[in-house]
Each structure stands twice: as structure tokens, then as C-alpha cells.
Design a protein around this motif. Structure first.
Motif, PDB file in Angstrom:
ATOM      1  N   VAL A 289       8.518   0.764  -1.934  1.00 28.70           N
ATOM      2  CA  VAL A 289       8.175   0.121  -0.657  1.00 28.70           C
ATOM      3  C   VAL A 289       8.949  -1.195  -0.509  1.00 28.70           C
ATOM      4  N   LEU A 316       6.098   2.199   5.020  1.00 30.70           N
ATOM      5  CA  LEU A 316       6.178   3.656   4.850  1.00 30.70           C
ATOM      6  C   LEU A 316       6.020   4.393   6.173  1.00 30.70           C
ATOM      7  N   VAL A 369       4.919  10.978   4.440  1.00 32.37           N
ATOM      8  CA  VAL A 369       4.234   9.925   3.681  1.00 32.37           C
ATOM      9  C   VAL A 369       2.819   9.729   4.204  1.00 32.37           C
TER      10      VAL A 369
END
Ligand code: AMP
Length: 534
Positions: A289, A316, A369
Motif C-alpha cells: 500500500v 487500494l 481488492v
């Protein structure tokens, strides 16, 4: 306004709320078929059905789904419940004017009543009948002080001088009560995983043999912008596996079950996408991230406002973007697969191998995600044709931290939710949604004796599982037969005086016009044979 206009307005007023809809026959037959298939397929994988409440504490969803997600922050139907009935009633009565203006020792009587109310409030606070929060703690403290002053006044004979003064006094106390939150904040469920985890904890299911496999069906509520395949009340069929291990075989089996279900309901062209999002650690997803964030910072000015905001709030989620102009930029971003820790990498390859062992076809999609910390490793999504932009029929993933987040023991978890509305749409679009409309048998009867036989025939045929229409009033045969046609009946059973006296019943096959005569007991056997052959 004319009567007709007024009536029209009234009709317009009572329509289903935007984003909700009525599901009508014969379509509901398809819904039942889909749900029945879920019951059957999921049972063969050892799942049991859980039926959950439609509303829960808002906080359950804030905690489990995340307070910053759109689903919770913008789309939830939430409301403050009323207080428990006796408190709700008392809070109005204690401060009512008739007591206050009653004269004489009204003040002392008012204070007695008020004290009873305060004691009840306090016990409700302690037992959790009213929410435990700052507003209520402060409110009870203020009311306690108020009680002490009132008692002192009575002790010193300092009664308020006029009814108005008593009223002012009470109004001050009532304002404290109004500042409290006597009912719980509740929400219509926007999803059901949180409820399943709550139930797992509440019923001590961790002491059952693990894992516990549960599935549910039912409506969910999100205040989204309605469009094709997107509703404010929509239906999900979901399943969760809680407890036990996080062996990759579990991930693969739950996906295998899902694909078996889709296959059995006749969904065509379903594509399974999978990904691993690692776990919430520095050497894994958190590292990714950070890398993603700095890559996004560099292209920030080429992104739309939503994605720009997400760079800070939830990078994300930028990968979820469907915005056309952002696609070429997103394509250049780093992939999570290159940042997984060794354990997550091994888990992911094993999950893929397990899918292959089961003959389940998949495509990898690195952009799949989930924005919440407790989601980890396997994520998956299934798309189906015929749905336009809302083409995801199912989303799922592993969420090992969720039960613990809700106050339970550390517990492995994985699950999915199928969008039933979209599944049905896709089945209809591909011509797999046909439902068998109409009745098996329409009984065309004439005459009183025939009617007695018709009632008996209807009962026996229904007991044998046939769908039967028995007209409640006598009709000429011609009219009865055209009615049978309109209802899409397969057969008309003709019962008139002749049939009854000969004890031979006439059965007309409506598609061919062919007529045959049967003694009563043979009729059902004939229909049964026909049904089993069709
Ligand atoms: P989610 O709970 O957001 O992971 O959604 C799971 C599935 O539910 C999606 O793949 C959709 O098929 C379906 N779904 C989610 N939101 C809606 C909605 N507003 N209307 C219809 N189906 C929905």
C-alpha cells in the motif's frame, strides 16, 4: 381537483419506493428455483442455513464493514429506535402539565414520580436496555443533581411559588432527558457477513466442531443510485466458513461450491476472477500500500477527484475504479503479487493448485481488492454476461480478523455473497430463466353432480402434486375451455352429466385438442405417467 385526478394522484402516491420492487409470479418461480438449488447444493457441501435479523445495531456494520466505506457512510438505512416502551411512555408522563398544575403538594408528588423515572432510567442503563454512551451517562448525572436539589427544596419547604415555576423546573429536567439517546441506533443490514459473525460469537459456535459452515438468503439494503442490476432493496445468497484452519483447500472448496451452484442453476458464461491481497503486515500488504501510494502520488493530477481522495483514505480502492480515463494509468501501477510475504505467496499458489485439482477455471485479476484491514489473502469475484456495467454476480474473500474485531476469539473466516437479482437477470437474458407457467389441469364442470365429482377430483389431483384450477361457478364448456387456454393449462378435465353417469371422465390435451376417456382411478396414473415422461 376532479375525483379522477385525485384518484390518479393517490395511485401514484402508493407505488413501491424507488429502488425497491415487487417480484411477481411467474418470475418468483425462478427465484424459488434458484434458492432451492442453493439449499440443495450448499447442503451437499455440509452447510446449514442461518436466518438472521433484518436490522442490527448500526455499530455492528460500522465496525465490520468500516465507517469510511460508502456502504456504511452514505448508503445505510439507519434510524434511532424508540426507547423501551415503559421509559418511552414515562418520559412523556413524568413531565406532563396536568401533574405540574395540579396544585397543593403537586411539587412533592411530581418529584416522587420523577425519582421513580430516574431509578428506572438508571437500571435500564445498567442492564443495557438503553445505550451506554456519553449522552446517556451525562444525562443521568444531570438528572441526579436535579433530584438532589429538588429533595433539598422539599426538605427546606421551598416549594416553587407558582404552577409556572414548577413547569419551568420540569422543563429543565425534560431538556436533559431529551438530550439523551434512549433508543439504540439501528440499521437495515447492508450485508450479512457481520451478522453471521455476530451470531457465531453470540451463540458460542466456537465450541462446535470447526469449521462452522453457514449460508443465508434474504434482502439487503443500500441507498445506492438505482439502475439495471442495482437496487436499494436487493437479495443476496451468501455463505461463510468460520473457525478451523485457513488451509487453501477451504478457499478452493468454497469457490468450487459456488461454481457448482452457478452451473446447476444454468448460469452461462460466468467468469471467476481471483487474487490474493496478502495480509495486514509491513512485509506484505502494508508495504504494498505504501508503494502504491507513492506511485499514485506521482500520477495524482491525471486522476479524477474520487481517486485523488482515495490516495489518502484508501489507496487500494483506486484499483476498483471503473473510470475510463483512469484505466491506462492504473495499468502501470505496481502489482500486489510482487509484494506478498512468503506465507501469503505460498497460500495463494496452493489455493490456485487446489482450484485446478477441482477442475475450477479461473482468471487472475491483480486489481481485485478489498479495502478493509481484516480482509486477507484470497479474494474472488464472478461476473456474468447480460448485466451491463453491474456485471458482478458474486464477491467473496477471506477475512480472518473479523470475528475478533467483533469481540470474539481469533477465528479464520471466508465467505461470499451472490447478488440474486443480478443472477436472475443474467439467467433471463440467456433464456435460462423460463418458468413453467399455468396449471396442469383446469376442471371444466357443469351441473351439481358433476361439481361434487369436480371437488373430489381437484382434491385428489392436488394431493398427487398437480396444480389444479377449479372454477368456483358453473361455466358453459366453451367458456371454460377458453379460460383454461388463457391460464396456460395443459389439460382440461371435462365433467358433465354424461361423464358422471358413465363414470368415465374426459381429459382434453389442450395443445393437441385430443380427448381421451378414463375411469376415475386411472386418470391420476395417466397424468403421472405423462408428467414423468415430459
Ligand atoms: P458485496 O456485498 O458488495 O460484496 O456484493 C456482493 C454482490 O451483491 C455483488 O457482486 C452484487 O451481485 C450484489 N449487489 C451488491 N449491491 C447490490 C445492489 N445495490 N443491487 C443489486 N445487487 C447488488
Amino acid at each position: 381537483m376532479s375525483d379522477a385526478t385525485a384518484k390518479k394522484e393517490e395511485r401514484r402516491k402508493f407505488q413501491a419506493i424507488r429502488g425497491t420492487r415487487d417480484l411477481l409470479p411467474p418470475e418468483t418461480e425462478l427465484w424459488n428455483r434458484v434458492e432451492q438449488t442453493a439449499h440443495e447444493v450448499f447442503a451437499t457441501f455440509g452447510f446449514g442455513e442461518i436466518r438472521l435479523p433484518i436490522f442490527e445495531l448500526t455499530e455492528l456494520f460500522t465496525r465490520a464493514v468500516g465507517g469510511e466505506t460508502d456502504v456504511v457512510a452514505k448508503e445505510m438505512y439507519s434510524f434511532i429506535d424508540r426507547a423501551v416502551p415503559d421509559i418511552d411512555r414515562a418520559s412523556g408522563q413524568v413531565f406532563s402539565r396536568e401533574v405540574l398544575y395540579a396544585g397543593g403538594d403537586a411539587f412533592a408528588r411530581y418529584v416522587d414520580r420523577f425519582e421513580g423515572f430516574l431509578d428506572r432510567l438508571k437500571s435500564a442503563y445498567e442492564t443495557g436496555e438503553i445505550p451506554s454512551n456519553d449522552a446517556n451517562r451525562a444525562g443521568i448525572e444531570r438528572l441526579e443533581k436535579y433530584r438532589a436539589t429538588a429533595r433539598e427544596k422539599i426538605q427546606w419547604g421551598e416549594f416553587p411559588a407558582s404552577p409556572e415555576a414548577v413547569a419551568d423546573y420540569a422543563a429543565a429536567a425534560f431538556a436533559f432527558v431529551q438530550g439523551m439517546q434512549l433508543g439504540y441506533p439501528l440499521a437495515l443490514r447492508p450485508e450479512a457477513t457481520a451478522s453471521v459473525c455476530r451470531a457465531y460469537i453470540e451463540h458460542g459456535m466456537q465450541s462446535l466442531p470447526q469449521p462452522v459452515k453457514l449460508y443465508y438468503t434474504g434482502p439487503m439494503f443500500r441507498r445506492e443510485r438505482p439502475q439495471k442490476g442495482r437496487y436499494r432493496q436487493f437479495y443476496q445468497i451468501g455463505a461463510e466458513i468460520l473457525g478451523g484452519t485457513d488451509a487453501p483447500a477451504i478457499d478452493a472448496e468454497v469457490i468450487e461450491m459456488l461454481m457448482t451452484f452457478f452451473d446447476k442453476v444454468g448460469l452461462q458464461g460466468a467468469t471467476l476472477y481471483i487474487n490474493s491481497i496478502g495480509h495486514n503486515a509491513e512485509n506484505c500488504r502494508r508495504g504494498y500500500v505504501a508503494t502504491l501510494k507513492s506511485a499514485l502520488e506521482k500520477v495524482k493530477d491525471q486522476l479524477g477527484p474520487d481517486s485523488q481522495r482515495r490516495i489518502d483514505t484508501n489507496p487500494l480502492r483506486v484499483l476498483d475504479s471503473k473510470l475510463e480515463s483512469e484505466q491506462p494509468i492504473i495499468a502501470t501501477l505496481p502489482h500486489i503479487a510482487d509484494h506478498l510475504c512468503d506465507e501469503c505467496k505460498t497460500h495463494y499458489s496452493a489455493a490456485k493448485r487446489q482450484l485446478e485439482l477441482r477442475g475450477v477455471l479461473y482468471q487472475e485479476n491483480w486489481r481485485l481488492v478489498r479495502g478493509l484491514d481484516y480482509y486477507m489473502r484470497t479474494t474472488f469475484e464472478i461476473t456474468a454476461p447480460g448485466l451491463g456495467s453491474q456485471n458482478a454476480v458474486c464477491g467473496g474473500g477471506r477475512y480472518d480478523g473479523l470475528v475478533e474485531l467483533l469481540g470474539g476469539p481469533p477465528t479464520k473466516g471466508i465467505g461470499f455473497a451472490i447478488g440474486e437479482d443480478r443472477l436472475i437477470l443474467s439467467l433471463q437474458e440467456s433464456g435460462k430463466g423460463q418458468t413453467q407457467q399455468g396449471r396442469d389441469v383446469y376442471i371444466a364442470w357443469m351441473g351439481e353432480r358433476a361439481y361434487a365429482a369436480a371437488i373430489r377430483a381437484a382434491r385428489d389431483l392436488r394431493n398427487a402434486g398437480f396444480s389444479v384450477e377449479l372454477p368456483p361457478v358453473e361455466q358453459k364448456f366453451g367458456k371454460a375451455l377458453s379460460q383454461a387456454d388463457k391460464l396456460g393449462a395443459k389439460y382440461a378435465l371435462i365433467l358433465g352429466d354424461n361423464e358422471v353417469s358413465e363414470a368415465l371422465w374426459t381429459l382434453k390435451t389442450l395443445s393437441t385438442g385430443e380427448q381421451q376417456k378414463f375411469p376415475e382411478p386411472e386418470l391420476i396414473d395417466f397424468l403421472r405417467n405423462q408428467k414423468s415422461q415430459s
